[in-house]
Structure formats: C-alpha cells, structure tokens
Write an enzyme that holds these catalytic residues in place. Structure first.
Site, PDB file in Angstrom:
ATOM      1  N   TYR A 253       0.798  -1.141   0.040  1.00 22.53           N
ATOM      2  CA  TYR A 253       0.022   0.075  -0.120  1.00 22.53           C
ATOM      3  C   TYR A 253       0.937   1.355   0.007  1.00 22.53           C
ATOM      4  CZ  TYR A 253      -3.194   3.444   1.963  1.00 22.53           C
ATOM      5  OH  TYR A 253      -4.041   4.619   2.204  1.00 22.53           O
TER       6      TYR A 253
ATOM      7  N   SER B  61       4.014 -11.315  -0.301  1.00 16.86           N
ATOM      8  CA  SER B  61       3.157 -12.024   0.710  1.00 16.86           C
ATOM      9  C   SER B  61       2.009 -11.402   0.944  1.00 16.86           C
ATOM     10  CB  SER B  61       4.100 -12.194   1.850  1.00 16.86           C
ATOM     11  OG  SER B  61       4.363 -10.939   2.232  1.00 16.86           O
TER      12      SER B  61
ATOM     13  N   ASP C 238      12.228 -13.063  -0.597  1.00 22.80           N
ATOM     14  CA  ASP C 238      11.905 -12.754   0.786  1.00 22.80           C
ATOM     15  C   ASP C 238      13.098 -12.292   1.477  1.00 22.80           C
ATOM     16  OD1 ASP C 238      10.952 -13.313   3.371  1.00 22.80           O
ATOM     17  OD2 ASP C 238      10.296 -15.176   3.259  1.00 22.80           O
TER      18      ASP C 238
ATOM     19  N   SER D 279       5.917   3.913  13.408  1.00 21.59           N
ATOM     20  CA  SER D 279       4.460   3.840  13.595  1.00 21.59           C
ATOM     21  C   SER D 279       4.205   4.901  14.805  1.00 21.59           C
ATOM     22  CB  SER D 279       3.796   2.753  13.706  1.00 21.59           C
ATOM     23  OG  SER D 279       2.475   2.648  14.209  1.00 21.59           O
TER      24      SER D 279
ATOM     25  N   THR E  13       2.226   4.037  16.712  1.00 25.79           N
ATOM     26  CA  THR E  13       1.896   2.996  17.893  1.00 25.79           C
ATOM     27  C   THR E  13       3.070   3.171  19.001  1.00 25.79           C
ATOM     28  OG1 THR E  13       1.194   0.638  18.201  1.00 25.79           O
ATOM     29  CG2 THR E  13       2.915   1.139  16.553  1.00 25.79           C
TER      30      THR E  13
ATOM     31  N   TYR F  60       3.242  -6.913  17.153  1.00 24.05           N
ATOM     32  CA  TYR F  60       3.362  -6.049  16.009  1.00 24.05           C
ATOM     33  C   TYR F  60       3.886  -4.581  16.482  1.00 24.05           C
ATOM     34  CZ  TYR F  60       2.777  -2.259  12.480  1.00 24.05           C
ATOM     35  OH  TYR F  60       3.086  -1.185  11.739  1.00 24.05           O
TER      36      TYR F  60
ATOM     37  N   LYS G 198       8.152  -2.513  16.009  1.00 23.02           N
ATOM     38  CA  LYS G 198       8.353  -1.348  15.674  1.00 23.02           C
ATOM     39  C   LYS G 198       9.370  -0.620  16.608  1.00 23.02           C
ATOM     40  CE  LYS G 198       6.294  -1.240  11.821  1.00 23.02           C
ATOM     41  NZ  LYS G 198       6.972  -1.448  10.578  1.00 23.02           N
TER      42      LYS G 198
ATOM     43  N   LEU H 116     -10.014   1.374   9.848  1.00 22.24           N
ATOM     44  CA  LEU H 116     -11.347   2.051   9.680  1.00 22.24           C
ATOM     45  C   LEU H 116     -11.732   2.415   8.317  1.00 22.24           C
ATOM     46  CD1 LEU H 116     -13.790   3.523  10.892  1.00 22.24           C
ATOM     47  CD2 LEU H 116     -12.581   5.820  11.201  1.00 22.24           C
TER      48      LEU H 116
ATOM     49  N   ARG I 109     -13.285  -1.250  21.195  1.00 26.94           N
ATOM     50  CA  ARG I 109     -12.440  -2.244  20.959  1.00 26.94           C
ATOM     51  C   ARG I 109     -11.232  -2.499  21.912  1.00 26.94           C
ATOM     52  NH1 ARG I 109      -9.735  -1.933  14.865  1.00 26.94           N
ATOM     53  NH2 ARG I 109      -8.682   0.054  15.999  1.00 26.94           N
TER      54      ARG I 109
ATOM     55  N   GLY J 281      -7.982  -2.397  23.739  1.00 30.19           N
ATOM     56  CA  GLY J 281      -6.727  -1.943  23.444  1.00 30.19           C
ATOM     57  C   GLY J 281      -6.670  -0.853  22.538  1.00 30.19           C
TER      58      GLY J 281
HETATM   59  P1  NAD Z   1       1.553  -3.655   3.021  1.00 26.69           P
HETATM   60  O1  NAD Z   1       1.217  -4.977   3.545  1.00 26.69           O
HETATM   61  O2  NAD Z   1       0.505  -3.254   2.078  1.00 26.69           O
HETATM   62  O3  NAD Z   1       2.893  -3.640   2.457  1.00 26.69           O
HETATM   63  C1  NAD Z   1       3.953  -4.472   2.857  1.00 26.69           C
HETATM   64  C2  NAD Z   1       4.899  -5.272   1.744  1.00 26.69           C
HETATM   65  O4  NAD Z   1       5.910  -5.884   2.173  1.00 26.69           O
HETATM   66  C3  NAD Z   1       3.879  -6.059   0.971  1.00 26.69           C
HETATM   67  O5  NAD Z   1       3.747  -6.009  -0.242  1.00 26.69           O
HETATM   68  C4  NAD Z   1       4.542  -7.501   1.273  1.00 26.69           C
HETATM   69  O6  NAD Z   1       4.264  -8.470   0.285  1.00 26.69           O
HETATM   70  C5  NAD Z   1       5.845  -7.252   1.599  1.00 26.69           C
HETATM   71  N1  NAD Z   1       6.533  -7.986   2.251  1.00 26.69           N
HETATM   72  C6  NAD Z   1       6.253  -8.539   3.594  1.00 26.69           C
HETATM   73  N2  NAD Z   1       7.265  -9.257   4.144  1.00 26.69           N
HETATM   74  C7  NAD Z   1       8.083  -9.249   3.057  1.00 26.69           C
HETATM   75  C8  NAD Z   1       9.452  -9.932   3.328  1.00 26.69           C
HETATM   76  N3  NAD Z   1       9.807 -10.713   4.264  1.00 26.69           N
HETATM   77  N4  NAD Z   1      10.222 -10.097   2.232  1.00 26.69           N
HETATM   78  C9  NAD Z   1       9.872  -9.344   1.075  1.00 26.69           C
HETATM   79  N5  NAD Z   1       8.722  -8.477   0.970  1.00 26.69           N
HETATM   80  C10 NAD Z   1       7.882  -8.613   2.207  1.00 26.69           C
HETATM   81  O7  NAD Z   1       1.747  -2.482   4.082  1.00 26.69           O
HETATM   82  P2  NAD Z   1       1.857  -1.118   4.329  1.00 26.69           P
HETATM   83  O8  NAD Z   1       0.361  -0.689   4.733  1.00 26.69           O
HETATM   84  O9  NAD Z   1       2.176  -0.524   2.964  1.00 26.69           O
HETATM   85  O10 NAD Z   1       2.769  -0.832   5.353  1.00 26.69           O
HETATM   86  C11 NAD Z   1       4.380  -0.641   4.941  1.00 26.69           C
HETATM   87  C12 NAD Z   1       5.050  -0.401   6.307  1.00 26.69           C
HETATM   88  O11 NAD Z   1       4.558   0.937   6.800  1.00 26.69           O
HETATM   89  C13 NAD Z   1       5.040  -1.270   6.966  1.00 26.69           C
HETATM   90  O12 NAD Z   1       6.261  -1.792   7.615  1.00 26.69           O
HETATM   91  C14 NAD Z   1       4.018  -1.054   8.187  1.00 26.69           C
HETATM   92  O13 NAD Z   1       4.331  -1.920   9.276  1.00 26.69           O
HETATM   93  C15 NAD Z   1       4.262   0.142   8.505  1.00 26.69           C
HETATM   94  N6  NAD Z   1       3.089   0.954   8.694  1.00 26.69           N
HETATM   95  C16 NAD Z   1       1.914   0.662   8.019  1.00 26.69           C
HETATM   96  C17 NAD Z   1       0.841   1.559   8.840  1.00 26.69           C
HETATM   97  C18 NAD Z   1      -0.445   1.359   7.955  1.00 26.69           C
HETATM   98  O14 NAD Z   1      -1.690   1.624   8.951  1.00 26.69           O
HETATM   99  N7  NAD Z   1      -0.701   1.000   6.911  1.00 26.69           N
HETATM  100  C19 NAD Z   1       1.036   2.420   9.787  1.00 26.69           C
HETATM  101  C20 NAD Z   1       2.099   2.631  10.219  1.00 26.69           C
HETATM  102  C21 NAD Z   1       3.244   1.918   9.782  1.00 26.69           C
HETATM  103  C1  WQD Z   2      -9.086   4.047  13.817  1.00 26.36           C
HETATM  104  C2  WQD Z   2     -10.242   4.246  14.614  1.00 26.36           C
HETATM  105  C3  WQD Z   2     -11.243   2.331  15.911  1.00 26.36           C
HETATM  106  C4  WQD Z   2     -12.426  -0.065  12.385  1.00 26.36           C
HETATM  107  C5  WQD Z   2      -3.953   0.516  13.600  1.00 26.36           C
HETATM  108  C6  WQD Z   2      -2.777  -0.076  14.279  1.00 26.36           C
HETATM  109  C7  WQD Z   2      -1.467   0.815  14.194  1.00 26.36           C
HETATM  110  C8  WQD Z   2      -1.347   1.321  12.780  1.00 26.36           C
HETATM  111  C9  WQD Z   2      -2.581   1.563  12.133  1.00 26.36           C
HETATM  112  C10 WQD Z   2       0.361   0.382  11.845  1.00 26.36           C
HETATM  113  C11 WQD Z   2     -10.236   3.474  15.765  1.00 26.36           C
HETATM  114  C12 WQD Z   2     -12.135   2.856  14.685  1.00 26.36           C
HETATM  115  C13 WQD Z   2     -12.096   1.076  13.168  1.00 26.36           C
HETATM  116  C14 WQD Z   2     -13.828  -0.348  12.758  1.00 26.36           C
HETATM  117  C15 WQD Z   2     -14.027   1.585  14.372  1.00 26.36           C
HETATM  118  N1  WQD Z   2      -0.557   0.632  12.104  1.00 26.36           N
HETATM  119  N2  WQD Z   2     -12.723   1.721  14.066  1.00 26.36           N
HETATM  120  N3  WQD Z   2     -14.815   0.735  13.516  1.00 26.36           N
HETATM  121  O1  WQD Z   2      -6.211   1.487  15.746  1.00 26.36           O
HETATM  122  O2  WQD Z   2      -5.352   3.664  15.082  1.00 26.36           O
HETATM  123  O3  WQD Z   2      -4.433   1.778  14.636  1.00 26.36           O
HETATM  124  O4  WQD Z   2      -3.764   0.715  12.331  1.00 26.36           O
HETATM  125  O5  WQD Z   2       1.414   0.896  12.712  1.00 26.36           O
HETATM  126  O6  WQD Z   2      -0.590   0.066  14.652  1.00 26.36           O
HETATM  127  O7  WQD Z   2      -3.167  -0.246  15.592  1.00 26.36           O
HETATM  128  O8  WQD Z   2      -6.384   2.270  13.416  1.00 26.36           O
HETATM  129  O9  WQD Z   2      -8.146   2.080  11.378  1.00 26.36           O
HETATM  130  O10 WQD Z   2      -7.867   0.216  12.895  1.00 26.36           O
HETATM  131  O11 WQD Z   2      -8.922   2.643  13.869  1.00 26.36           O
HETATM  132  O12 WQD Z   2     -14.751   2.561  14.784  1.00 26.36           O
HETATM  133  O13 WQD Z   2     -14.569  -1.196  12.054  1.00 26.36           O
HETATM  134  O14 WQD Z   2     -11.654   3.871  13.922  1.00 26.36           O
HETATM  135  O15 WQD Z   2     -11.836   2.121  17.087  1.00 26.36           O
HETATM  136  O16 WQD Z   2     -10.775   4.655  16.679  1.00 26.36           O
HETATM  137  P1  WQD Z   2      -5.769   2.327  14.714  1.00 26.36           P
HETATM  138  P2  WQD Z   2      -7.862   1.814  12.835  1.00 26.36           P
END
Ligand code: NAD
Ligand code: WQD
Length: 342
Positions: free
Chosen positions: A12, A35, A59, A125, A127, A150, A154, A201, A296, A298
C-alpha cells in the site's frame, strides 16, 4: 538519478512511494515477496508513471539472497524499508510470525550493507507512543510499552536502528512514525488492498458504502472525547509517500541531527470516528450504514501528532486534507469494483 531500493514496494504505502520517488527524479527498485500484495500493482504503477519499475520477487528473510542482491546492485544509494507484516490482531495470535518476518528482514538488510554507505528510511508508527500523556504528541514523548507484538517489532526495530547507526559509521537512518495512512493515488489506479475483512476504519467505511459489508460498527461511543468516539491523525498516503522522498533528500544532504533521527508523519489534526464518517459522507455523497458497538480492546482513545519537527527539519508538510483522503479512498473502492484487479 540515484537508485532507491523500496522493499515492500508493491504494498500500500510502498507503491505510492515508488510513484513519488519517480516523480522526484529517482529510479525506484522494488523488492517484494508478494506475501501481502499483488503483482498487478506493478502494472498499475507502470500505468501511472509510464515506466515499469525494476522488480525483484524474493523474501528478505532469506539472508543469502538478500546479501547477493545487494551486492549485485552497487548503484543503490538509498533504501526505504516498508516490507513487514502489519496486522495487529494477527500479531497477537501469531507473534512468532511477526518477530521472524519483521526482524529477519531488517537485520538481513542491515548486514548486507555492513560495509557500504547507505541512506536508510524505516517505516515506524505512532503506535510507539501508546496513549500519549500530552497532545499533540512530539517525537520526544516517551515510548510506551507496546500492546501488541506488531507494535513491539516497531519499538525494537527503532532501537536496533539507533544502536546500529551509533556503532557503525556507514549507516544514516531516519525512522518515520506514521500516524493513520488512508486514501489512494489521485489516478485511482493504486490504493489499499485489505486482506479479508478490513480491520482499519477507512477500508471498512468504503467497503460498507460499496455494499461489500453490511454496516460499520463504531467501536465505542462513551470515550472522553467531544463526541465520545476515538480520535486519530489521518494522513493521506500520497503525502506520506512524499515524506519518504523528503527523508531520502535530507539523508543525501546530510542530516544535521546526526546518524539516526525520527520524525512524526501526520497532519497534526485529530478527527474522531464520527467526524471521519461525516467527512466520508460529504466527499462521496453516500449515506453510510453504521451502528455503535462496544469499545475495541486496546484502542488508543486519542492521538494526533506534533508535526513541527517534520515541517522545519524534514522540510515536509501534509498538503491534502480529510476531503481528499475520503474522496480518493472512495474513488479507489469504485475503481476496484469496476476493475477487480485481484
Ligand atoms: P503492506 O502489507 O501493504 O506492504 C508491505 C509489503 O511488504 C507487502 O507488499 C508485502 O508483500 C511485503 N513483504 C512483507 N514481508 C516481506 C518479506 N519478508 N520480504 C519481501 N517482502 C515482504 O503494508 P503497508 O500498509 O504498505 O505498510 C508498509 C510499512 O509501513 C510496514 O512496515 C508497516 O508496518 C508500516 N506502517 C503501516 C501503517 C498502516 O496503517 N498501513 C501504519 C504505520 C506503519
Ligand atoms: C481507527 C479508529 C477504531 C474500525 C491501527 C494499528 C496501528 C497502525 C494503524 C501500523 C479507531 C475505529 C475502526 C472499525 C471503528 N498500524 N474503528 N470501527 O487503531 O489507529 O491503528 O492501524 O502501525 O498500529 O493499531 O487504526 O483504522 O484500526 O482505527 O470504529 O470497524 O477507527 O476504534 O478509533 P488504529 P484503525
């Protein structure tokens, strides 16, 4: 222009960053094991930028393969490491999958660059802040004990990176702490592809509006917030992608803050779940079917970022607001309905 390795580049955030790197004049090189993504995304990126990016499927947990690949790519000057497993709930059910994938991939990459200067940008993140004591939360706020494996990956990854940058002189590292990435590219050719029932969300909202889900449940209505629902700092994925380009540029210029640094990447504005729903309804013209449910477990109650450090030192600020986040997410959901690409 310099080659930048984008691990997880068909995912993404990675796919949007590949586009923004190209727009900024870089040559992105993707490594992904698919994956959690689909090879069709490469075709979609090609449709947007007019060029098919170099793609390698393997990988990163494979140490030999990773080292051989890095040795075969001496022109790479920077690396953005997105590849990781990211589902909070799954990490509680299967923590070893998360510790294995997120640490082995990171350590293999760092080891592969042990003798070579490298600019390294890491996906962290908000988080790591848990439930912050003060808002907006700054980068110097304490890191709270992680509530999921998770989140723990981080926090520990940030420690690994800080210690690595201190101990060896060839790494220059920035960790970006993303708030809540949402939305899609303005072309609607790439966006989030949630696996199964969305836990986040925005994809749940758009899938409900398109009819894939019956209704959204708002988790909790009695929190200590103005309307009783939780508050987040939603950040448009294209702005987030541009923050990575800014981080690479800062590392190329030389970061005056030193060899390891962290930045918040958000808008600095908090929106409640109900405000997000209202913004979606306005941007899409769709009435959303939703109901209130229990809290929810946590969930953080409220978090939004102080983005002044990013603005002054990373030279990056979010440009897109909640309307663009919602309208682009909706355009992508509609595109997917007409063009099921997976
Ligand atoms: P995503 O799952 O869409 O993208 C991650 C990609 O990495 C995928 O295409 C997957 O196939 C690839 N991948 C995973 N493990 C691998 C491996 N061992 N070798 C090669 N490829 C591998 O996730 P995203 O939402 O694009 O997130 C990207 C990064 O940002 C992640 O590190 C995630 O933890 C971090 N992040 C995401 C969010 C979020 O809400 N989307 C928030 C904070 C941080
Ligand atoms: C957002 C808000 C929910 C779904 C998570 C991970 C965090 C980060 C991003 C990577 C919250 C509410 C959600 C639903 C709802 N990832 N909600 N109904 O919780 O901030 O973070 O994703 O690092 O680590 O914990 O994001 O999109 O899950 O929720 O009411 O069906 O929407 O309670 O308030 P969150 P979220």
């Amino acid at each position: 222009m310099s080659k930048i390795l984008v691990t997880g580049g068909t995912g993404y955030i990675g796919s949007h960053t590949v586009v923004e790197l190209f727009n900024a004049g870089y040559t992105p090189v993707i490594v992904d094991n698919l994956s959690n993504s689909n090879i069709e995304i490469l075709n979609q990126i090609e449709r947007i930028i007019g060029v098919r990016p170099e793609f390698h499927q393997f990988d990163l947990c494979d140490e030999n393969k990773t080292r051989e690949f890095i040795q075969s790519q001496p022109e790479i000057s920077g690396l953005i490491h997105f590849a990781a497993s990211k589902a909070v709930g799954e990490s509680v059910a299967d923590p070893l999958k998360y510790y294995y994938n997120n640490f082995f991939s990171l350590i293999n990459l760092l080891n592969a660059y042990r003798e070579t200067p490298i600019n390294f940008v890491f996906s962290s993140s908000c988080t790591v802040y848990g439930e912050p004591d003060t808002l907006p939360v700054t980068e110097s706020a304490p890191v709270k004990k992680a509530t999921s494996p998770y989140g723990n990956t981080k926090q520990i990854a940030e420690e690994i990176l800080a210690e690595t940058a201190t101990a060896y002189n060839n790494y220059n590292i920035i960790a970006l702490r993303y708030f809540n990435p949402v939305g899609a590219h303005s072309s609607a050719l790439i966006g989030e592809l949630p696996n199964g029932v969305p836990q986040n969300l925005l994809p749940f909202i758009t899938q409900t509006a398109i009819g894939k889900r019956e209704r959204l449940t708002v988790f909790g209505s009695d929190y200590d917030t103005p309307d009783g629902s939780c508050i987040r700092d939603y950040i448009h994925v294209v702005d987030l992608a541009k923050a990575h380009v800014a981080a690479i540029k800062l590392l190329e210029k030389g970061n005056p803050n030193g060899k390891y640094d962290v930045f918040n990447v958000g808008t600095g504005n908090g929106y409640s779940v109900l405000e997000a729903i209202a913004a979606f309804e306005k941007a899409s013209g769709q009435k959303l079917n939703y109901t209130f449910g229990p809290r929810r477990e946590g969930d953080i109650i409220k978090v939004w970022g102080d983005v002044s450090k990013s603005s002054t030192q990373l030279n990056w600020s979010a440009e897109l607001g909640i309307d663009e986040m919602m309208s682009s997410a909706w355009a992508w959901e509609k595109y997917l309905e007409e063009n099921p690409i997976i």
